[in-house]
Design a protein around this motif. Structure first.
Motif, short mmCIF file in Angstrom:
data_model
loop_
_atom_site.label_atom_id
_atom_site.label_comp_id
_atom_site.label_asym_id
_atom_site.label_seq_id
_atom_site.Cartn_x
_atom_site.Cartn_y
_atom_site.Cartn_z
N GLN A 109 0.83 -1.20 0.00
CA GLN A 109 0.00 0.00 0.00
C GLN A 109 0.87 1.26 0.00
O GLN A 109 0.58 2.24 -0.72
N ARG A 113 1.03 4.23 -2.93
CA ARG A 113 0.85 5.66 -2.65
C ARG A 113 2.02 6.46 -3.21
O ARG A 113 1.83 7.53 -3.82
N ASP A 116 1.71 6.56 -6.92
CA ASP A 116 0.63 7.47 -7.30
C ASP A 116 1.10 8.94 -7.19
O ASP A 116 0.80 9.77 -8.05
N GLN A 117 1.83 9.25 -6.13
CA GLN A 117 2.32 10.62 -5.93
C GLN A 117 3.34 10.99 -7.00
O GLN A 117 3.39 12.14 -7.44
#
Length: 120
Positions: A109, A113, A116-117
């Motif tokens: 996870q 993240r 994605d950033q």
């Protein structure tokens, strides 16, 4: 009366005379117990010997069974102890496995993240 030729007379000693030794032997045999009683006494002694041997053997066998039962009991206690140790190790391994799966999921996870950033 019949006439016996001289040659046959020499070979035929006439009626047998019983000696005093033979008379004593015969008298002793008549007084002695029958041979069957001696056989019974021998059988009785053999039977007593057999009973004694059987009793000793029975005692030894009982002792062997007792020792065997003690060994089985000790072995069962060791087996139970080892089984409990193995069950504890298995629980600990399952706990560690669950912890590592959770960590893997958490790390996945976190990486998603971060990805994605970076892609924004």
């Amino acid at each position: 009366m019949q006439r016996v030729p001289p040659k046959e007379m020499k070979n035929n000693p006439g009626p047998k005379q019983t000696t005093s030794l033979e008379m004593e032997t015969w008298a002793n045999q008549a007084k002695s117990p029958p041979k069957k009683k001696k056989h019974c006494q021998k059988t009785s002694t053999t039977f007593d010997s057999l009973e004694t041997t059987t009793a000793r053997s029975s005692g030894e066998i009982s002792m062997l069974f007792s020792n065997f039962a003690d060994m089985l009991s000790e072995r069962a206690a060791v087996d139970t102890s080892q089984r409990m140790d193995l069950e504890n190790l298995l629980k600990e391994a399952q706990s560690i496995e669950a912890f590592l799966k959770d960590k893997k999921s958490h790390l996945k996870q976190t990486l998603e993240r971060i990805s994605d950033q970076l892609s924004d």
